[in-house]
Design a protein around this motif. Structure first.
Motif, short mmCIF file in Angstrom:
data_model
loop_
_atom_site.label_atom_id
_atom_site.label_comp_id
_atom_site.label_asym_id
_atom_site.label_seq_id
_atom_site.Cartn_x
_atom_site.Cartn_y
_atom_site.Cartn_z
N LEU A 193 13.05 -3.15 -8.28
CA LEU A 193 14.23 -4.18 -7.65
C LEU A 193 14.65 -3.53 -6.34
O LEU A 193 14.73 -4.36 -5.45
N ALA A 194 14.85 -2.16 -6.31
CA ALA A 194 15.37 -1.70 -5.19
C ALA A 194 14.37 -1.76 -3.93
O ALA A 194 14.85 -2.26 -2.72
N VAL A 195 13.03 -1.43 -4.18
CA VAL A 195 12.16 -1.49 -3.33
C VAL A 195 11.73 -2.95 -2.70
O VAL A 195 11.69 -3.06 -1.60
N SER A 196 11.81 -3.86 -3.69
CA SER A 196 11.74 -5.19 -3.65
C SER A 196 12.69 -5.98 -2.29
O SER A 196 12.51 -6.23 -1.54
N ALA A 197 14.03 -5.46 -2.83
CA ALA A 197 15.28 -5.93 -1.95
C ALA A 197 15.09 -5.28 -0.45
O ALA A 197 15.36 -5.98 0.43
N ILE B 150 0.95 -1.33 -0.05
CA ILE B 150 -0.06 0.06 0.07
C ILE B 150 0.91 1.22 0.05
O ILE B 150 0.65 2.16 -0.67
N PHE B 151 1.82 1.45 1.03
CA PHE B 151 2.76 2.40 0.86
C PHE B 151 3.91 2.61 -0.03
O PHE B 151 4.60 3.34 -0.53
N ARG B 152 4.08 1.28 -0.65
CA ARG B 152 5.13 1.08 -1.79
C ARG B 152 4.65 0.45 -3.05
O ARG B 152 4.97 -0.72 -3.19
N PRO B 153 4.13 1.41 -3.94
CA PRO B 153 3.48 0.80 -5.01
C PRO B 153 4.47 -0.28 -5.99
O PRO B 153 3.78 -0.78 -6.88
N GLN B 154 5.85 0.13 -5.72
CA GLN B 154 6.67 -0.47 -6.49
C GLN B 154 6.62 -1.88 -6.42
O GLN B 154 7.07 -2.76 -7.27
N LEU B 155 5.95 -2.58 -5.35
CA LEU B 155 6.01 -4.01 -5.17
C LEU B 155 4.68 -4.46 -5.96
O LEU B 155 4.77 -5.74 -6.14
N LEU B 156 3.93 -3.61 -6.77
CA LEU B 156 2.84 -4.20 -7.31
C LEU B 156 3.34 -3.57 -8.88
O LEU B 156 2.20 -3.70 -9.91
N MET B 157 4.46 -3.62 -9.20
CA MET B 157 4.95 -3.34 -10.52
C MET B 157 4.73 -2.10 -11.21
O MET B 157 4.40 -2.13 -12.36
N VAL C 251 11.55 -1.02 8.39
CA VAL C 251 12.10 -1.00 6.96
C VAL C 251 11.65 -1.58 6.15
O VAL C 251 11.26 -1.11 5.00
N SER C 252 10.45 -2.40 6.34
CA SER C 252 9.51 -3.16 5.32
C SER C 252 8.44 -2.42 4.98
O SER C 252 7.91 -2.75 4.13
N VAL C 253 7.79 -1.69 5.90
CA VAL C 253 6.35 -1.28 5.52
C VAL C 253 6.31 0.23 5.07
O VAL C 253 5.53 0.64 4.34
N PRO C 254 6.78 1.24 6.16
CA PRO C 254 6.47 2.66 5.89
C PRO C 254 6.99 3.22 4.50
O PRO C 254 7.44 2.67 3.88
N PRO C 255 6.37 4.36 4.28
CA PRO C 255 6.50 5.04 2.89
C PRO C 255 8.03 5.28 2.84
O PRO C 255 8.68 5.59 3.83
N LEU C 256 8.71 5.29 1.52
CA LEU C 256 10.03 5.31 1.45
C LEU C 256 10.52 6.76 1.46
O LEU C 256 11.72 7.13 2.05
N ASP C 257 9.61 7.92 1.40
CA ASP C 257 9.88 9.01 1.65
C ASP C 257 9.91 9.69 3.14
O ASP C 257 10.43 10.77 3.42
N GLU C 258 9.81 8.56 4.04
CA GLU C 258 10.12 9.06 5.55
C GLU C 258 11.33 8.72 5.93
O GLU C 258 11.48 7.31 6.54
#
Length: 625
Positions: free
Chosen positions: A551-555, A536-543, A592-599
């Motif tokens: 790749l970076a967000v998934s890692a 939800i907070f990282r839509p990159q995980l949904l392609m 590390v795994s859940v919150p938005p990347l901008d935080e």
């Protein structure tokens, strides 16, 4: 002499009844009956087969066994004979309805305790106590208005929302067919191929069979798209192998349950709830499959890491790792040349094609089963009458335990539906979370789990999606993302006690305590609770985004989830320092795994906590090694 004759007769009767259970499930596909009568017929066959197969300790236990056997005929036979009249008497039952209904509840409690242990029987009894005395609780604790004995018994016994509700329907319509498909796949070599490929990749040591369970469940999930079907297909082979290398029953069943619960999130099939999503959203099937690929992959990777860690370093630290399973480790080439590859790919291809074209799930399973039987004929793994007979008997044997568990689930589900617990708590949670996205997501997740106690996961998804997903979208979340979140949340109920259907099924195979199995499965299946919040907070995980971003967000998400898994795996260690380190890992990994990347400050704090937590654990592992 007489004892030997009686034992032989009991064995033959048991075999005939197990066969009858499977044949009835197949017959019901071709000739479905009235809902109450067909479910009662399955319950009658299952309870009869169970009590006939029991070995009494003494003459008194034998007398009770015969009495319970006759009571089963009375309780379920009464439903079969009066199936068309009973729904009209709901709320106004006669004295016979009430007496037989009370006897039915008693019989189910006895059968559940004898078949599945005290854990499920106690949980069922607690729900019954809440149903009878919950009016004395405050509203904020789930108190209800109270119900008379007539109302309770008529709701539980006389309609298709209680004992003969969705659980028995799912058992007869879906679980039975998937179970038979799993046994057929075993007989035609498909599961030998899956297990051989898994052994060739993971070896045959102590960690081999558990990792085989994870991989085989991922592979079978691509075909079945069903948590329960996954448990039955792979669990019958992986759980005995795990037991053979010294893994305790509860942990073996929990590993299989957690792995199999990924069946409905693993593309391409993903279960029939996905087709509800496609209709609701008016999106292409392939769009959902592509979006779900990375979350499902993360789930199985982290689950495999947690299983490996628990077995190798935490579960039996003083035992050697190189334990023989009784199977030689094949090469990858020989595994791929196994004729079972043909039957496996056949089942996968047929199911994918039929489900992609929106054919009914039952029809797809039956056609896949027929295709497997047909393509096996030219190979050495061909089906024979003896193999088919054995597959049906084995299916019936396991279906008996599942049917008895579903009878107990019917009591639990009836309690949830009658008291309104399934809608009361979610409504309160939504009110508490107004305007706050993280809190609304948490409330939505909990609402799906609560609803999962009373209705199938696909219906829980649909209801919560209709009621809550619009509110999530209004707070800035994409529509598909919101529905996938609710989908994951609904499926989490499969490994979340007190219902945890996947844990029930795995525990019935391992003959383990269901309650312990359920909580272990929930701990191992931790990614299913965190991954939906992450995407939800990282839509990159949904392609969504560039390849490098994806790749970076998934890692990064994988590292965080692995840290949480590391913290949860060794929680049994009694030292204060080790406990503090693991708390740091769980909190830090979540940040590390859940919150938005901008935080950035949250990520930095979570990374620091992970580093603090992992240092002493690495030192401890090094000393053990």
């Amino acid at each position: 002499m007489f004892g030997a004759v009686a034992e032989t007769a009991q064995k033959q009767a048991r075999t005939v009844l197990f066969l009858a259970v499977s044949l009835y499930a197949l017959y019901n596909y071709w000739q479905p009956g009235f809902p109450l009568s067909e479910r009662a017929a399955l319950a009658l066959l299952a309870v009869t087969a169970f009590f006939v197969s029991m070995q009494p300790r003494n003459w008194l236990a034998g007398a009770f066994q015969v009495a319970h056997l006759l009571l089963g005929f009375a309780v379920f036979g009464y439903i079969i004979l009066n199936a068309h009249e009973l729904p009209y008497r709901e709320g106004i039952p006669n004295s016979t309805d009430i007496m037989v209904g009370i006897a039915g509840v008693y019989l189910i409690l006895v059968a559940v305790k004898a078949c599945l242990g005290s854990g499920l029987a106690a949980v069922t009894a607690i729900f019954l106590l809440y149903l009878f005395f919950g009016q004395h609780l405050p509203v904020w604790l789930g108190g209800h208005r109270g119900f008379s004995l007539e109302r309770i018994i008529s709701f539980l016994y006389l309609n298709d929302a209680g004992i003969m509700g969705f659980a028995m329907s799912a058992c007869l319509k879906y679980m039975a067919l998937f179970l038979i498909l799993g046994k057929v796949l075993q007989q035609v070599g498909a599961m030998d191929f899956v297990m051989g490929l898994s052994r060739s990749l993971f070896g045959t040591g102590r960690t081999g069979p558990p990792l085989m369970a994870v991989m085989s469940s991922a592979l079978v999930g691509t075909v079945s798209g069903s948590t329960m079907g996954n448990v039955y297909i792979s669990g019958n082979m992986t759980i005995p192998l795990m037991r053979r290398v010294g893994i305790r029953r509860e942990l073996a069943a929990a590993i299989e349950a957690a792995a199999s619960s990924g069946g409905q999130i693993m593309p391409p099939v993903m279960g029939f709830a996905v087709f509800l999503m496609i209709v609701l959203l008016d999106v292409a099937y392939v769009d959902v499959i592509v979006a779900a690929l990375i979350p499902a992959t993360l789930y199985f990777l982290v689950l495999g890491f947690g299983v490996w860690l628990r077995i190798r370093h935490m579960e039996a630290p003083g035992q050697p790792h190189a334990v023989k399973t009784g199977h030689d480790q094949p090469s990858v080439t020989s595994a791929l040349l196994h004729p079972g590859l043909v039957t496996f790919l056949c089942a996968l291809g047929v199911l994918v094609y039929l489900l992609a074209n929106r054919n009914p799930l039952q029809t797809s399973v039956m056609i896949a089963m027929a295709a497997c039987l047909t393509v096996s004929l030219p190979w050495r793994v061909r089906i024979t009458p003896r193999k088919l007979f054995q597959a049906l008997v084995d299916s019936g044997r396991e279906l008996v335990d599942v049917a008895i568990a579903c009878l107990a689930l019917g009591i639990i589900a009836g309690t949830v539906l009658l008291t309104g617990l399934g809608t009361k708590l979610p409504a309160l949670m939504i009110d508490w979370s107004t305007g706050n996205l993280p809190l609304l997501l948490i409330c939505s997740f909990l609402a799906c789990i609560v609803l999962g106690l009373g209705i199938p996961s696909s219906l829980a998804y649909m209801l919560v999606a209709l009621l809550i997903s619009h509110a999530i979208v209004q707070l800035g979340v994409e529509l598909l993302d919101a529905h996938l979140f609710v989908f994951y949340a609904a499926l989490a109920a499969m490994i979340t006690p007190p219902v945890a259907l996947a844990a029930y099924a795995a525990a019935s195979i391992a003959k383990s305590d269901y309650w312990t199995t359920g909580w272990l499965a929930a701990a191992l299946g931790m990614p299913k609770y965190l991954v939906p919040f992450a995407f939800i907070f990282r839509p990159q995980l949904l392609m969504r985004g560039s390849v490098l971003e994806i790749l970076a967000v998934s890692a990064l998400t994988l590292v965080g989830l692995a840290a949480v898994s590391l913290g949860l795996t060794g929680i049994r260690n009694p030292t204060v320092s080790a406990l503090a380190a693991r708390v740091c890992l769980v909190i830090g990994g979540t940040l590390v795994s859940v919150p938005p990347l901008d935080e950035a400050y949250v990520l930095a704090f979570g990374t620091a906590l992970c580093m603090i937590g992992i240092a002493p654990l690495l030192l401890r592992v090094r000393r053990r090694a």
